[in-house]
Design a protein around this motif. Structure first.
Motif, PDB file in Angstrom:
ATOM      1  N   GLU A  61      -5.256   2.127  -1.229  1.00 30.55           N
ATOM      2  CA  GLU A  61      -4.916   2.577   0.162  1.00 30.55           C
ATOM      3  C   GLU A  61      -6.364   2.455   0.933  1.00 30.55           C
ATOM      4  OE1 GLU A  61      -3.925   6.634   0.282  1.00 30.55           O
ATOM      5  OE2 GLU A  61      -1.955   6.343  -0.545  1.00 30.55           O
ATOM      6  N   ASP A  62      -7.467   2.353   0.281  1.00 30.29           N
ATOM      7  CA  ASP A  62      -8.723   2.125   1.054  1.00 30.29           C
ATOM      8  C   ASP A  62      -9.154   0.781   1.474  1.00 30.29           C
ATOM      9  OD1 ASP A  62      -8.881   1.496  -1.494  1.00 30.29           O
ATOM     10  OD2 ASP A  62     -11.403   1.882  -1.414  1.00 30.29           O
ATOM     11  N   GLN A 102       0.782  -1.216  -0.095  1.00 33.91           N
ATOM     12  CA  GLN A 102      -0.064  -0.042  -0.096  1.00 33.91           C
ATOM     13  C   GLN A 102       0.881   1.383   0.125  1.00 33.91           C
ATOM     14  OE1 GLN A 102      -2.654  -0.557   3.451  1.00 33.91           O
ATOM     15  NE2 GLN A 102      -4.173  -0.698   2.213  1.00 33.91           N
ATOM     16  N   ASN A 103       1.977   1.226   0.833  1.00 35.50           N
ATOM     17  CA  ASN A 103       2.810   2.423   0.930  1.00 35.50           C
ATOM     18  C   ASN A 103       3.486   2.618  -0.369  1.00 35.50           C
ATOM     19  OD1 ASN A 103       2.080   2.867   3.602  1.00 35.50           O
ATOM     20  ND2 ASN A 103       3.653   1.464   4.394  1.00 35.50           N
ATOM     21  N   ALA A 144      -5.741  -4.374  -6.099  1.00 33.46           N
ATOM     22  CA  ALA A 144      -4.779  -3.672  -6.770  1.00 33.46           C
ATOM     23  C   ALA A 144      -4.975  -2.238  -6.977  1.00 33.46           C
ATOM     24  CB  ALA A 144      -4.598  -4.161  -8.231  1.00 33.46           C
ATOM     25  N   ALA A 145      -4.277  -1.475  -7.006  1.00 39.48           N
ATOM     26  CA  ALA A 145      -4.338   0.085  -7.027  1.00 39.48           C
ATOM     27  C   ALA A 145      -4.775   0.557  -8.571  1.00 39.48           C
ATOM     28  CB  ALA A 145      -3.194   0.847  -6.457  1.00 39.48           C
TER      29      ALA A 145
END
Length: 211
Positions: free
Chosen positions: A147-148, A140-141, A196-197
């Motif tokens: 992030e959610d 996440q970082n 996944a972002a």
């Protein structure tokens, strides 16, 4: 007293209890049958454990320790999200498959032994779960995981799919037209698409290779 706690006889009794409880269920298992399978008399069983309830409690502790050890991944992460998550999924699947009979017994008797069932089904995978959460938090970082995403529920859904897959496959094997490997890849694919972002809906994720 300490020697008795680690004696070969005690281990044989625990192994016998594992076998009998897996076959007969915890409620159906008797101390006489467990002693017979262990090759000792019932008095010896009572000398080591006192009664059936204490034997079952010791069995759960024994199983918990073995499952925890089997899920202890010492390999260094490849920092390839798909590859690493597949490796975790494979290890978890192997643990479930190796302990299928007892896991079914524990699930079936969870109402009768709720605390012990919770320990085996939840505590055994705690170290692996914590490692995965740390891994995904780092992702996440790094921006590769949204992030959610609440990582705890996400991982519980992931391992829940793996458990359901094992139960389905071992119950209805002749009716399933895909392999365990295909199922694992599908679970990993769905999980990664969910967290996944930057998911790519028009380009499927490639199959990870086991480490």
């Amino acid at each position: 007293m300490q020697a008795e706690l680690t004696s070969p006889t005690r281990q044989r009794l625990l192994d016998a209890a594992f076998r009998v409880c897996s076959e007969q269920g915890i409620h159906g298992a008797t101390t006489r049958e467990i002693a017979d399978v262990a090759g000792v008399n019932e008095v010896t069983l009572f000398r080591h454990f006192g009664n059936k309830e204490k034997l079952i409690a010791a069995l759960f502790e024994h199983v918990l320790a073995n499952l925890t050890e089997s899920l202890n991944i010492t390999e260094v992460d490849a920092h390839d999200l798909e590859r690493d998550i597949f490796r975790y999924a494979l290890r978890y699947h192997e643990m479930l498959t190796a302990n299928e009979a007892l896991i079914r017994t524990i699930l079936g008797e969870a109402k009768r032994h709720p605390e012990q069932a919770r320990q085996v089904m939840c505590e055994a995978g705690r170290s692996l779960r914590e490692r995965l959460i740390d891994y995904l938090r780092a992702a996440q970082n790094a921006g590769s995981v949204r992030e959610d995403v609440d990582l705890g529920p996400a991982l519980d859904a992931f391992t829940g799919m793996l458990l359901a897959g094992m139960l389905r496959r071992t119950s209805f094997k002749s009716y399933i037209d895909y392999s365990a490997d295909e199922y694992l890849h599908t679970v990993v694919d769905l999980f990664l698409r969910g967290i996944a972002a930057t998911p790519s809906p028009d380009k499927p994720l490639s199959k990870a290779q086991s480490a």
